[in-house]
Write a protein that holds these residues in place. Structure first.
Motif, PDB file in Angstrom:
ATOM      1  N   TRP A 103       0.780  -1.106   0.073  1.00 20.50           N
ATOM      2  CA  TRP A 103      -0.046   0.118   0.126  1.00 20.50           C
ATOM      3  C   TRP A 103       0.841   1.299  -0.026  1.00 20.50           C
ATOM      4  CZ3 TRP A 103      -4.938   0.212  -1.155  1.00 20.50           C
ATOM      5  CH2 TRP A 103      -5.864  -1.002  -1.247  1.00 20.50           C
ATOM      6  N   ASN A 104       2.174   1.252   0.291  1.00 17.75           N
ATOM      7  CA  ASN A 104       3.098   2.181   0.272  1.00 17.75           C
ATOM      8  C   ASN A 104       3.069   3.095  -0.908  1.00 17.75           C
ATOM      9  OD1 ASN A 104       3.471   2.199   3.103  1.00 17.75           O
ATOM     10  ND2 ASN A 104       5.139   0.965   2.820  1.00 17.75           N
ATOM     11  N   SER A 105       2.806   1.988  -2.085  1.00 19.61           N
ATOM     12  CA  SER A 105       2.931   2.376  -3.454  1.00 19.61           C
ATOM     13  C   SER A 105       1.828   3.434  -3.976  1.00 19.61           C
ATOM     14  CB  SER A 105       2.755   1.542  -4.461  1.00 19.61           C
ATOM     15  OG  SER A 105       1.531   0.975  -4.279  1.00 19.61           O
ATOM     16  N   PHE A 106       1.023   3.933  -2.884  1.00 20.49           N
ATOM     17  CA  PHE A 106       0.011   4.785  -3.157  1.00 20.49           C
ATOM     18  C   PHE A 106       0.218   6.061  -2.583  1.00 20.49           C
ATOM     19  CE2 PHE A 106      -2.093   0.793  -3.902  1.00 20.49           C
ATOM     20  CZ  PHE A 106      -2.594   1.130  -5.400  1.00 20.49           C
ATOM     21  N   ALA A 107       1.595   6.057  -1.670  1.00 17.08           N
ATOM     22  CA  ALA A 107       1.557   7.179  -0.628  1.00 17.08           C
ATOM     23  C   ALA A 107       2.503   7.971  -1.203  1.00 17.08           C
ATOM     24  CB  ALA A 107       2.169   6.496   0.625  1.00 17.08           C
ATOM     25  N   ALA A 108       2.157   9.358  -1.415  1.00 16.38           N
ATOM     26  CA  ALA A 108       3.089  10.510  -1.696  1.00 16.38           C
ATOM     27  C   ALA A 108       3.993  10.771  -0.658  1.00 16.38           C
ATOM     28  CB  ALA A 108       2.277  11.617  -2.100  1.00 16.38           C
ATOM     29  N   ALA A 109       5.241  11.088  -0.879  1.00 18.75           N
ATOM     30  CA  ALA A 109       6.163  11.593  -0.019  1.00 18.75           C
ATOM     31  C   ALA A 109       5.710  12.852   0.985  1.00 18.75           C
ATOM     32  CB  ALA A 109       7.762  11.826  -0.587  1.00 18.75           C
ATOM     33  N   SER A 110       5.854  12.609   2.181  1.00 13.69           N
ATOM     34  CA  SER A 110       5.389  13.851   2.836  1.00 13.69           C
ATOM     35  C   SER A 110       6.202  14.998   2.529  1.00 13.69           C
ATOM     36  CB  SER A 110       5.595  13.553   4.406  1.00 13.69           C
ATOM     37  OG  SER A 110       5.328  14.563   5.279  1.00 13.69           O
ATOM     38  N   ARG A 111       5.490  16.212   2.596  1.00 12.19           N
ATOM     39  CA  ARG A 111       6.011  17.447   2.511  1.00 12.19           C
ATOM     40  C   ARG A 111       6.072  18.337   3.599  1.00 12.19           C
ATOM     41  NH1 ARG A 111       3.245  19.833  -3.355  1.00 12.19           N
ATOM     42  NH2 ARG A 111       4.165  17.712  -4.664  1.00 12.19           N
ATOM     43  N   ASP A 112       5.583  17.619   4.806  1.00 16.82           N
ATOM     44  CA  ASP A 112       5.775  18.159   6.052  1.00 16.82           C
ATOM     45  C   ASP A 112       7.051  18.426   6.574  1.00 16.82           C
ATOM     46  OD1 ASP A 112       5.348  18.903   8.964  1.00 16.82           O
ATOM     47  OD2 ASP A 112       3.549  17.796   8.950  1.00 16.82           O
ATOM     48  N   MET A 113       7.563  19.650   6.660  1.00 18.89           N
ATOM     49  CA  MET A 113       8.748  20.089   7.075  1.00 18.89           C
ATOM     50  C   MET A 113       9.390  19.653   8.370  1.00 18.89           C
ATOM     51  SD  MET A 113       9.949  21.568   4.251  1.00 18.89           S
ATOM     52  CE  MET A 113      11.367  22.005   4.779  1.00 18.89           C
ATOM     53  N   ALA A 114       8.368  19.674   9.148  1.00 23.20           N
ATOM     54  CA  ALA A 114       8.592  19.277  10.645  1.00 23.20           C
ATOM     55  C   ALA A 114       9.586  17.914  10.551  1.00 23.20           C
ATOM     56  CB  ALA A 114       7.679  19.281  11.463  1.00 23.20           C
ATOM     57  N   PHE A 115       9.250  17.040   9.510  1.00 27.50           N
ATOM     58  CA  PHE A 115       9.616  15.442   9.508  1.00 27.50           C
ATOM     59  C   PHE A 115      10.542  15.318   8.540  1.00 27.50           C
ATOM     60  CE2 PHE A 115       5.244  15.379  11.438  1.00 27.50           C
ATOM     61  CZ  PHE A 115       5.791  15.479  12.887  1.00 27.50           C
ATOM     62  N   MET A 116      11.046  16.278   7.876  1.00 23.15           N
ATOM     63  CA  MET A 116      12.095  16.185   6.771  1.00 23.15           C
ATOM     64  C   MET A 116      13.148  15.597   7.461  1.00 23.15           C
ATOM     65  SD  MET A 116      11.120  16.915   3.813  1.00 23.15           S
ATOM     66  CE  MET A 116       9.386  16.221   4.572  1.00 23.15           C
TER      67      MET A 116
END
Length: 347
Positions: free
Chosen positions: A248-261
């Motif tokens: 199911w990770n294939s459907f997940a877009a990379a997070s853009r949340d700067m706190a978790f870069m």
């Protein structure tokens, strides 16, 4: 219905990627599963799990006035393969969730902001916020609120965000319209089960924490049991294997949340550098990171196991410097690591 719609909009504005609502009576079976898990000793030395079992078993057990539970998810989906450093023996592998800012602090701040909004929007209601530090069954409640389902690895899986969601909860005295629970979509897949290096899953949907690398590297305080040392490889804080292989990770877009870069120094830290840390330098390196809470002792212990698994003769010097460390757990791990490096040099 209107306040629920506005709540979702405000949650999104504050940075939450998923919002769901469940009645406080949701997931009644979770309490019984918890009790059986504890009776089987699967919690290891996380004694607080047993001490808080009755409060954890249901939202009302923690707060009798709660009527609804708002579950929030924040994506930390990585942009690149989290297992890419598994074959780099001179580096340590840190779980994706711990490579950025401490999620407890970041999400707690957002939860408080959303809770304040909810109190202002519906005067007279009371709220409490939680993020992984109170006896709350976040994953069953998140499934009941429709955020996803608990996969065979026991973690949350989302159709939109894969296995990469931080969870937070707002308990409220409001009667909010509930979302439908999410159906289980693991099907016949067993990738997470077979990916586990230490066979920590005695059955699908069941985790024995005593065998889990995340537990061993983070929660476990004493020496790492010998049977798990080689399977640990170069994992020094947590383990992403069962999460990373989920389809199911294939459907997940990379997070853009700067706190978790990810912080550059935590994506592939050199074992030699980490082995040289004293208490002061450990606190400096991991300031603002969830890793800081395990202390220098457990981190250096973990790095010694990784060094022993590395086959890298260049690490013999940093390991030897810890043979007489005043922390007996570190000293014992150093002895083991030296023995492994010597053995590898003879083959």
């Amino acid at each position: 219905m209107d306040i629920a719609r506005q709540l979702r909009a405000e949650a999104q504005r504050l940075g939450f990627a998923a919002t769901g609502i469940a009645p406080a009576s949701a997931a009644p079976e979770a309490g019984q599963r918890l009790r059986q898990w504890l009776a089987d000793g699967c919690h290891g030395d996380m004694l607080w799990m047993a001490d808080t079992a009755e409060r954890r078993a249901s939202p009302a057990g923690l707060w009798p006035d709660v009527r609804s539970v708002v579950m929030l998810g924040t994506s930390y989906a990585p942009a690149i393969d989290p297992l890419r450093h598994a074959d780099h023996p001179d580096t340590g592998v840190i779980s994706v969730y711990a490579q950025g800012s401490d999620y407890h602090d970041v999400i707690k701040k957002r939860l408080k902001a959303l809770a304040r909004w909810l109190v202002a929007a519906a005067p007279g209601n009371d709220v409490k916020v939680f993020v992984d530090t109170a006896p709350v069954m976040e994953k069953p409640l998140a499934a009941a609120a429709g955020l996803g389902w608990q996969g065979k690895h026991t973690n949350m899986v989302s159709r939109q965000h894969g296995s990469w969601l931080f969870l937070g909860a707002i308990y409220t005295t409001l009667d909010l319209p509930a979302d439908a629970p999410h159906a289980d979509r693991c099907g016949s897949c067993t990738r997470c089960q077979t990916a586990c290096p230490t066979d920590a899953f005695p059955a699908p949907y069941r985790l024995d924490a005593r065998r889990c690398i995340s537990y061993l590297t983070i929660e476990h305080k004493g020496p790492i049991p010998h049977e798990f040392r080689r399977p640990m490889g170069n994992r020094i804080y947590g383990c992403d294997d069962c999460l990373a292989v989920c389809p199911w990770n294939s459907f997940a877009a990379a997070s853009r949340d700067m706190a978790f870069m990810p912080r550059a120094e935590l994506t592939a830290p050199r074992l030699a550098d980490l082995l040289a840390l004293d208490d002061e330098s450990f606190r400096a390196v991991f300031s603002g990171s969830p890793i800081k809470r395990i202390g220098r002792g457990r981190m250096v212990r973990n790095c010694l196991i990784a060094a022993g698994n590395s086959g890298d003769a260049a690490l013999a010097g940093p390991v030897a410097a810890l043979l007489d460390d005043p922390d007996p757990v570190i000293a014992e791990a150093a002895v083991w690591a030296m023995a492994q490096l010597h053995k590898d040099a003879q083959t």
